[in-house]
Design an enzyme around this catalytic site. Sequence first.
Site, short mmCIF file in Angstrom:
data_model
loop_
_atom_site.label_atom_id
_atom_site.label_comp_id
_atom_site.label_asym_id
_atom_site.label_seq_id
_atom_site.Cartn_x
_atom_site.Cartn_y
_atom_site.Cartn_z
N LYS A 58 -1.87 8.88 10.54
CA LYS A 58 -0.78 7.90 10.55
C LYS A 58 0.55 8.58 10.25
O LYS A 58 1.57 8.28 10.88
CB LYS A 58 -1.06 6.80 9.52
CG LYS A 58 0.04 5.76 9.42
CD LYS A 58 -0.25 4.76 8.32
CE LYS A 58 0.91 3.77 8.16
NZ LYS A 58 0.67 2.81 7.05
N ASP A 82 -4.29 10.34 -1.86
CA ASP A 82 -4.52 8.92 -2.09
C ASP A 82 -4.23 8.67 -3.56
O ASP A 82 -5.01 9.06 -4.44
CB ASP A 82 -5.96 8.56 -1.75
CG ASP A 82 -6.26 7.07 -1.96
OD1 ASP A 82 -5.36 6.34 -2.43
OD2 ASP A 82 -7.39 6.64 -1.67
N ASN A 109 7.77 8.69 -4.15
CA ASN A 109 8.25 7.57 -3.34
C ASN A 109 7.18 6.52 -3.04
O ASN A 109 7.48 5.35 -2.90
CB ASN A 109 8.81 8.14 -2.03
CG ASN A 109 9.02 7.09 -0.96
OD1 ASN A 109 10.03 6.41 -0.92
ND2 ASN A 109 8.03 6.95 -0.08
N SER A 156 11.39 3.33 -8.63
CA SER A 156 11.04 2.11 -9.34
C SER A 156 11.52 0.93 -8.51
O SER A 156 11.49 0.97 -7.28
CB SER A 156 11.67 2.13 -10.74
OG SER A 156 11.37 0.94 -11.44
N TYR A 183 3.22 -5.91 -10.51
CA TYR A 183 4.21 -5.04 -9.87
C TYR A 183 5.30 -4.66 -10.87
O TYR A 183 5.68 -3.49 -10.98
CB TYR A 183 4.81 -5.74 -8.66
CG TYR A 183 5.82 -4.91 -7.90
CD1 TYR A 183 5.44 -3.74 -7.26
CD2 TYR A 183 7.16 -5.31 -7.81
CE1 TYR A 183 6.36 -2.98 -6.55
CE2 TYR A 183 8.09 -4.56 -7.11
CZ TYR A 183 7.68 -3.39 -6.48
OH TYR A 183 8.60 -2.64 -5.79
N LYS A 187 6.41 -0.91 -12.15
CA LYS A 187 7.75 -0.38 -11.89
C LYS A 187 8.47 -0.02 -13.19
O LYS A 187 9.26 0.94 -13.22
CB LYS A 187 8.56 -1.39 -11.08
CG LYS A 187 8.04 -1.62 -9.66
CD LYS A 187 8.24 -0.40 -8.77
CE LYS A 187 7.04 0.44 -8.55
NZ LYS A 187 7.28 1.60 -7.66
#
Length: 320
Positions: A58, A82, A109, A156, A183, A187
């Site tokens: 990919k 991974d 990232n 973040s 989430y 972050k």
Amino acid sequence: MTKAFGAESTTDEVLEGVDLSGKRILVTGASAGLGVETVRTLAAHGASVVGTARDLAKARRALAEVFPQAAKGAPIDLVELDLASLKSARKAGNELLAQARPFDVIIANAGVMACPQGKTEDGFETQFGTNHLGHFVFVNKLVPLLKPGARVLTLSSAGHRISDVDLDDPNFARTEYQPFTAYGRSKTANILFAVALDRRLKGRGIRATSLHPGGIQTELGRHLTPELIEQMRARWRTSSGESTLRFKNVPQGAATSVWSGFVARSEAVGGRYCEDCHVAEVNDDTTSRIGVRSYALDPARAEALWSKSEEMVGEQFSLN
């Protein structure tokens, strides 16, 4: 005179006139969105780039138009990683260590957002395990390869304002799972990791910083249901009912990464949180949509997360 950049600045605008020849940079998540754009602009300015991806096929497809844009034959290499697997993070880290080729910048990232409740290969809550613990192990493995003057960037999000980390229940064993709460925790962890890493490395001239790229419509939002999108818009709605949520395009979203890594002064961004190509101010006003929460930059909180992370991954990293 230093150029002023902001929310609408793009990667190419930020790096205009910047020659990255001789620099070697690692970017995780090089198979879509911000990762692909970050690799593109760095290679176009002469940098040698190593991109990581869970699916290398990919990544090659996503980078097919990027390879020809590399300046002066700058190489773009790919490594399988991974982040939802500590085995994979250690394997990728060890492969790069074996090459013994140093890095000038590492850009953490990659990530996932607001996904359904699940667990990583090692049994961690998916978002905390992928966004934080995977990078915690992988980046720490690579610290010996960082040159003096190097930088580490962790991506973040403004989502950190949703929640502090929960060191007593990081895997939602006793807490009702909410996708955006998970989430937010992950972050905040990204910011605290940069704070703790910066403290450990700045004596060697290496700085770490965290950043918010902005709201960008990429594959990161693949798990967003209409209900979750409405929850997100509600968080950005003013008292008058107007939504202040604004989306950037991908080159604008990746601009803060390259600004923090290659344009801003290292002493200005080290241990800080950046957004819209500037260092953000601490802002604990829950009605505000800018700035960074004080809990995310708390040195004691950062050290507590570091200790908890070492406990969870079963490995200690002595970097001092």
